[in-house]
Design an enzyme around this catalytic site. Structure first.
Site, PDB file in Angstrom:
ATOM      1  N   PRO A 126       0.814  -1.223   0.000  1.00 49.24           N
ATOM      2  CA  PRO A 126       0.000   0.000   0.000  1.00 49.24           C
ATOM      3  C   PRO A 126       0.847   1.273   0.000  1.00 49.24           C
ATOM      4  CG  PRO A 126      -0.830  -1.562   1.612  1.00 49.24           C
ATOM      5  CD  PRO A 126       0.494  -2.098   1.144  1.00 49.24           C
ATOM      6  N   GLU A 166       2.249  -7.015   8.816  1.00 52.67           N
ATOM      7  CA  GLU A 166       2.546  -5.586   8.705  1.00 52.67           C
ATOM      8  C   GLU A 166       3.584  -5.302   7.620  1.00 52.67           C
ATOM      9  OE1 GLU A 166       0.972  -3.021  10.383  1.00 52.67           O
ATOM     10  OE2 GLU A 166      -0.343  -4.728  10.818  1.00 52.67           O
ATOM     11  N   ARG A 183      -0.855  -9.968 -20.506  1.00 51.59           N
ATOM     12  CA  ARG A 183      -1.746  -9.814 -21.657  1.00 51.59           C
ATOM     13  C   ARG A 183      -1.136  -8.902 -22.731  1.00 51.59           C
ATOM     14  NH1 ARG A 183      -4.885  -5.270 -21.821  1.00 51.59           N
ATOM     15  NH2 ARG A 183      -6.635  -6.350 -22.809  1.00 51.59           N
ATOM     16  N   ASP A 191      -6.972  -0.431 -25.248  1.00 50.08           N
ATOM     17  CA  ASP A 191      -7.266  -0.448 -23.819  1.00 50.08           C
ATOM     18  C   ASP A 191      -7.535   0.942 -23.258  1.00 50.08           C
ATOM     19  OD1 ASP A 191      -6.949  -3.161 -23.569  1.00 50.08           O
ATOM     20  OD2 ASP A 191      -4.841  -3.050 -22.999  1.00 50.08           O
TER      21      ASP A 191
END
Length: 230
Positions: A85, A112, A154, A169
C-alpha cells in the site's frame, strides 16, 4: 518472460495457470514459478515473522528469511516487484514498461509487511520497485500479484487472440482512446429487453463509428475519471 513469485501461500497463485495465462505457459510464451517462502526458514516452527521494533500491532516478516529467499530466486538481471500500500501507483503505463522485461520476481508480503532492509539489501544488486494497485489495504500481496501479472502478461506478443485488443485499452496513451476510458460495447441481438444497439454501430460507416466511440470515451471519462482529461 519468466516470472517468480515468493509467498507463504503458494496455492493462492493457482489462477496464474488458468485461462489465457495457462495457455501462454503451455505455448512457452510465459514461465511462472511459485516458491514457498517457508522453504528458507531457520527453525522447526518454520516461522517467517516477528514482533516489530518500536512497538505497534501485528508482526513483521523477517529479513533473514526473505534475504535467503531472494538470494536464491532473484537473479541480478531481474526486476524485483513488491506490492505494498505504500508503493507508487501501478498503472497501465507501468504494465507496458514491465512487459518489456525478461524476468520479474514478486515478493508477497503479509501481516505488517516485510522488513524494509530486505529491499535496501536487494537494491544493491537488482532493480526494486514498490507498487500499489489502489488506495486500499489487502491482507497480503498475492491478490495484487494476480492483478499485476495479468495486466502485464496480456501485453506480451501472442498472449491475446487478437493483438488489437490491448491496443485499444483504457488508460493506454497510444491507444485509440488516447489514455481515456473506453466507451461502451455491444453485440447481438440488436434489440434486447427494449434496449437497442446505437444505430451508428449498425451503419457500416467506419468514420462515424470512430467519431461516436471517441465521443463516448470522452463522455465516460468526464463522468467517471475527469482526472484523466487533458
Amino acid at each position: 518472460m519468466n516470472i517468480d513469485v515468493v509467498t507463504i501461500f503458494p496455492e493462492y497463485l493457482a489462477p496464474l495457470r488458468t485461462a489465457l495465462l495457462g495457455k501462454a505457459i503451455d505455448r512457452g510464451l510465459l514461465g511462472i514459478t511459485v516458491h514457498d517462502l517457508r522453504g528458507w526458514t531457520h527453525d522447526v516452527h518454520r516461522s517467517v515473522d516477528d514482533a516489530p521494533y518500536g512497538g505497534g500491532p501485528g508482526m513483521v516478516m523477517k529479513p533473514t528469511v526473505w534475504g535467503d529467499a531472494l538470494d536464491a530466486v532473484c537473479p541480478d538481471d531481474a526486476l524485483l516487484v513488491v506490492p505494498t500500500p505504500a508503493g507508487v501507483p501501478f498503472t497501465q503505463q507501468t504494465a507496458q514498461r514491465w512487459a518489456g522485461e525478461e524476468h520479474l520476481v514478486f515478493a508477497c508480503g503479509r501481516y505488517e509487511g516485510i522488513d524494509q532492509r530486505v529491499f535496501h539489501d536487494a537494491a544493491r544488486r537488482v532493480r526494486v520497485e514498490e507498487v500499489s494497485i489502489g488506495d486500499y489495504v489487502l491482507i497480503g500481496g498475492e491478490v495484487a500479484v494476480l492483478v499485476i501479472v495479468e495486466a502485464v502478461a496480456r501485453l506480451l506478443p501472442g498472449v491475446l487472440g487478437n493483438e488489437q485488443s490491448h491496443q485499444e485499452d483504457s488508460f493506454s496513451s497510444d491507444s485509440a482512446v488516447g489514455g481515456l476510458l473506453e466507451g461502451p460495447s455491444y453485440t447481438r441481438p440488436v434489440s434486447w429487453r427494449g434496449l437497442d444497439v446505437p444505430a451508428v454501430l449498425l451503419s457500416g460507416d467506419h468514420a462515424k463509428v470512430a467519431a461516436w466511440r471517441r465521443e463516448q470515451s470522452l463522455r465516460r471519462t468526464a463522468e467517471r475519471r475527469p482526472d484523466l482529461l487533458p
